[in-house]
Design an enzyme around this catalytic site. Sequence first.
Site, PDB file in Angstrom:
ATOM      1  N   ASN A  18       0.860  -1.190   0.000  1.00  0.00           N
ATOM      2  CA  ASN A  18       0.000   0.000   0.000  1.00  0.00           C
ATOM      3  C   ASN A  18       0.893   1.235   0.000  1.00  0.00           C
ATOM      4  O   ASN A  18       1.505   1.564   1.013  1.00  0.00           O
ATOM      5  CB  ASN A  18      -0.886  -0.026   1.249  1.00  0.00           C
ATOM      6  CG  ASN A  18      -1.692   1.251   1.419  1.00  0.00           C
ATOM      7  OD1 ASN A  18      -1.815   2.049   0.485  1.00  0.00           O
ATOM      8  ND2 ASN A  18      -2.230   1.462   2.609  1.00  0.00           N
ATOM      9  N   TRP A  19       0.961   1.898  -1.156  1.00  0.00           N
ATOM     10  CA  TRP A  19       1.854   3.056  -1.275  1.00  0.00           C
ATOM     11  C   TRP A  19       1.292   4.302  -0.597  1.00  0.00           C
ATOM     12  O   TRP A  19       1.964   5.323  -0.524  1.00  0.00           O
ATOM     13  CB  TRP A  19       2.109   3.379  -2.745  1.00  0.00           C
ATOM     14  CG  TRP A  19       2.889   2.334  -3.478  1.00  0.00           C
ATOM     15  CD1 TRP A  19       3.380   1.153  -2.978  1.00  0.00           C
ATOM     16  CD2 TRP A  19       3.292   2.377  -4.852  1.00  0.00           C
ATOM     17  NE1 TRP A  19       4.049   0.471  -3.956  1.00  0.00           N
ATOM     18  CE2 TRP A  19       4.011   1.186  -5.119  1.00  0.00           C
ATOM     19  CE3 TRP A  19       3.110   3.299  -5.886  1.00  0.00           C
ATOM     20  CZ2 TRP A  19       4.549   0.907  -6.374  1.00  0.00           C
ATOM     21  CZ3 TRP A  19       3.636   3.015  -7.134  1.00  0.00           C
ATOM     22  CH2 TRP A  19       4.350   1.831  -7.376  1.00  0.00           C
ATOM     23  N   LYS A  20       0.037   4.261  -0.199  1.00  0.00           N
ATOM     24  CA  LYS A  20      -0.624   5.433   0.380  1.00  0.00           C
ATOM     25  C   LYS A  20      -0.426   6.636  -0.574  1.00  0.00           C
ATOM     26  O   LYS A  20      -0.399   6.440  -1.784  1.00  0.00           O
ATOM     27  CB  LYS A  20      -0.083   5.713   1.777  1.00  0.00           C
ATOM     28  CG  LYS A  20      -0.064   4.458   2.662  1.00  0.00           C
ATOM     29  CD  LYS A  20       0.192   4.784   4.082  1.00  0.00           C
ATOM     30  CE  LYS A  20       0.411   3.496   4.857  1.00  0.00           C
ATOM     31  NZ  LYS A  20       0.212   3.655   6.267  1.00  0.00           N
ATOM     32  N   HIS A 110      -9.372   0.895   5.130  1.00  0.00           N
ATOM     33  CA  HIS A 110      -8.069   1.106   5.777  1.00  0.00           C
ATOM     34  C   HIS A 110      -8.274   2.031   6.976  1.00  0.00           C
ATOM     35  O   HIS A 110      -9.113   2.944   6.928  1.00  0.00           O
ATOM     36  CB  HIS A 110      -7.084   1.716   4.775  1.00  0.00           C
ATOM     37  CG  HIS A 110      -5.673   1.712   5.290  1.00  0.00           C
ATOM     38  ND1 HIS A 110      -5.213   2.666   6.167  1.00  0.00           N
ATOM     39  CD2 HIS A 110      -4.638   0.865   5.081  1.00  0.00           C
ATOM     40  CE1 HIS A 110      -3.949   2.406   6.470  1.00  0.00           C
ATOM     41  NE2 HIS A 110      -3.577   1.305   5.818  1.00  0.00           N
ATOM     42  N   GLU A 112      -6.733   4.492   7.958  1.00  0.00           N
ATOM     43  CA  GLU A 112      -6.598   5.931   7.653  1.00  0.00           C
ATOM     44  C   GLU A 112      -7.877   6.476   7.033  1.00  0.00           C
ATOM     45  O   GLU A 112      -8.229   7.641   7.231  1.00  0.00           O
ATOM     46  CB  GLU A 112      -5.368   6.152   6.751  1.00  0.00           C
ATOM     47  CG  GLU A 112      -4.081   5.970   7.553  1.00  0.00           C
ATOM     48  CD  GLU A 112      -2.888   5.466   6.761  1.00  0.00           C
ATOM     49  OE1 GLU A 112      -2.870   5.563   5.531  1.00  0.00           O
ATOM     50  OE2 GLU A 112      -1.950   4.950   7.419  1.00  0.00           O
ATOM     51  N   GLU A 180      -5.151  -5.364  10.629  1.00  0.00           N
ATOM     52  CA  GLU A 180      -4.146  -4.328  10.817  1.00  0.00           C
ATOM     53  C   GLU A 180      -4.398  -3.592  12.133  1.00  0.00           C
ATOM     54  O   GLU A 180      -5.217  -2.653  12.173  1.00  0.00           O
ATOM     55  CB  GLU A 180      -4.215  -3.315   9.672  1.00  0.00           C
ATOM     56  CG  GLU A 180      -3.930  -3.890   8.312  1.00  0.00           C
ATOM     57  CD  GLU A 180      -3.318  -2.837   7.403  1.00  0.00           C
ATOM     58  OE1 GLU A 180      -2.169  -3.018   6.992  1.00  0.00           O
ATOM     59  OE2 GLU A 180      -3.977  -1.821   7.147  1.00  0.00           O
ATOM     60  N   GLY A 186       2.630   1.901  10.891  1.00  0.00           N
ATOM     61  CA  GLY A 186       3.586   3.014  10.799  1.00  0.00           C
ATOM     62  C   GLY A 186       4.326   3.302  12.093  1.00  0.00           C
ATOM     63  O   GLY A 186       5.024   4.308  12.196  1.00  0.00           O
ATOM     64  N   SER A 226       3.662  -2.478  10.382  1.00  0.00           N
ATOM     65  CA  SER A 226       5.116  -2.500  10.577  1.00  0.00           C
ATOM     66  C   SER A 226       5.760  -3.819  10.151  1.00  0.00           C
ATOM     67  O   SER A 226       6.699  -4.301  10.790  1.00  0.00           O
ATOM     68  CB  SER A 226       5.466  -2.148  12.035  1.00  0.00           C
ATOM     69  OG  SER A 226       5.040  -0.824  12.324  1.00  0.00           O
ATOM     70  N   GLY A 247       2.849  -1.201   4.359  1.00  0.00           N
ATOM     71  CA  GLY A 247       2.798   0.227   4.051  1.00  0.00           C
ATOM     72  C   GLY A 247       4.195   0.755   3.776  1.00  0.00           C
ATOM     73  O   GLY A 247       4.729   0.616   2.675  1.00  0.00           O
ATOM     74  N   GLY A 248       4.823   1.335   4.798  1.00  0.00           N
ATOM     75  CA  GLY A 248       6.125   1.995   4.647  1.00  0.00           C
ATOM     76  C   GLY A 248       7.158   1.167   3.893  1.00  0.00           C
ATOM     77  O   GLY A 248       7.828   1.669   2.982  1.00  0.00           O
TER      78      GLY A 248
HETATM   79  C1  PEP Z   1      -0.602   0.107   6.152  1.00  0.00           C
HETATM   80  O1  PEP Z   1      -0.603   1.281   5.848  1.00  0.00           O
HETATM   81  O2  PEP Z   1      -1.541  -0.631   5.805  1.00  0.00           O
HETATM   82  C2  PEP Z   1       0.512  -0.416   6.932  1.00  0.00           C
HETATM   83  C3  PEP Z   1       0.437  -1.631   7.396  1.00  0.00           C
HETATM   84  O3  PEP Z   1       1.568   0.428   7.125  1.00  0.00           O
HETATM   85  P1  PEP Z   1       3.012   0.039   7.754  1.00  0.00           P
HETATM   86  O4  PEP Z   1       3.464  -1.220   7.087  1.00  0.00           O
HETATM   87  O5  PEP Z   1       3.878   1.210   7.436  1.00  0.00           O
HETATM   88  O6  PEP Z   1       2.803  -0.155   9.211  1.00  0.00           O
END
Ligand code: PEP
Length: 268
Positions: A18-20, A110, A112, A180, A186, A226, A247-248
């Site tokens: 997920n590039w956000k 998600h 967010e 999640e 994050g 993470s 994500g990141g």
């Molecule tokens: C996400 O945004 O779905 C996520 C899991 O982010 P991260 O891997 O950065 O925690």
Amino acid sequence: MAAVTPSTAGRTPLIAGNWKMNLDHLQSIAFVQKLAWSLKDARHDFAAAEVAIFPPFTDLRSVQTLIKADDLPLAFGGQDLSQHDSGAYTGEISGAFLAALEAKYVIIGHSERREYHQESDELIAAKVAAAHRHGLVPIVCVGETAEDLEKHGPSAVPVAQLRVALEGAVTGKQLVVAYEPVWAIGSGQAATSEQAQQVCAALREVLSEALGAEVAQATRILYGGSVKAANIAGFMREADIDGALVGGASLQLEEFASIAQFRKHVGT
Ligand code: PEP
């Protein structure tokens, strides 16, 4: 150390990035090319672990064109969609448009979106229905905040969220669930694989109650929060974890390619 194996029920693992709101369409082209080369160099077996990316909407046409032209074995999808199919909904994106771009997946609910756009469980169910109407595979995100965790324990909130989301699911259509924990996203503080397994097992029970045991066994449940190359193997050893929503780390080319190659991490 136990070997990393595909999940017992033969579900094909999915590693989803997920590039956000990162990488414009030009950057996305360069990234996808390099990711494909990197996985090819590593002889990645896409039949054994599917890899999907979720760029911003404005990148999707470029990504689709590249994947199609170069016949790359990568899947892609949208980060959200509208509950509506068309009409006066400024800024919204129809599932029909994602389907026209040959997107396979769409992320729904998600944390967010839930937090910054006040998306309710009912809206998320309507979006699941929209995804299924358009032949997209929804990746339904659920997860508890740190406060929920303290008040209700780890499973109660994600279980309740999934129950409502599944009201939108159409019988016979595929979906993916992503557990999640919001406190892990994050933060650099992933859940332990045991914690994640406990919740994912509870989520599989919900799938079984709502859609039947056979569908529950066939449905992939991802862990997200993470995830990195150093912890993916631990999650993938768990019976009810069938992949990761990243994500990141999905924006770091070598790290993401290494997560996709989780089978090589045995013994690390
Ligand atoms: C996400 O945004 O779905 C996520 C899991 O982010 P991260 O891997 O950065 O925690």
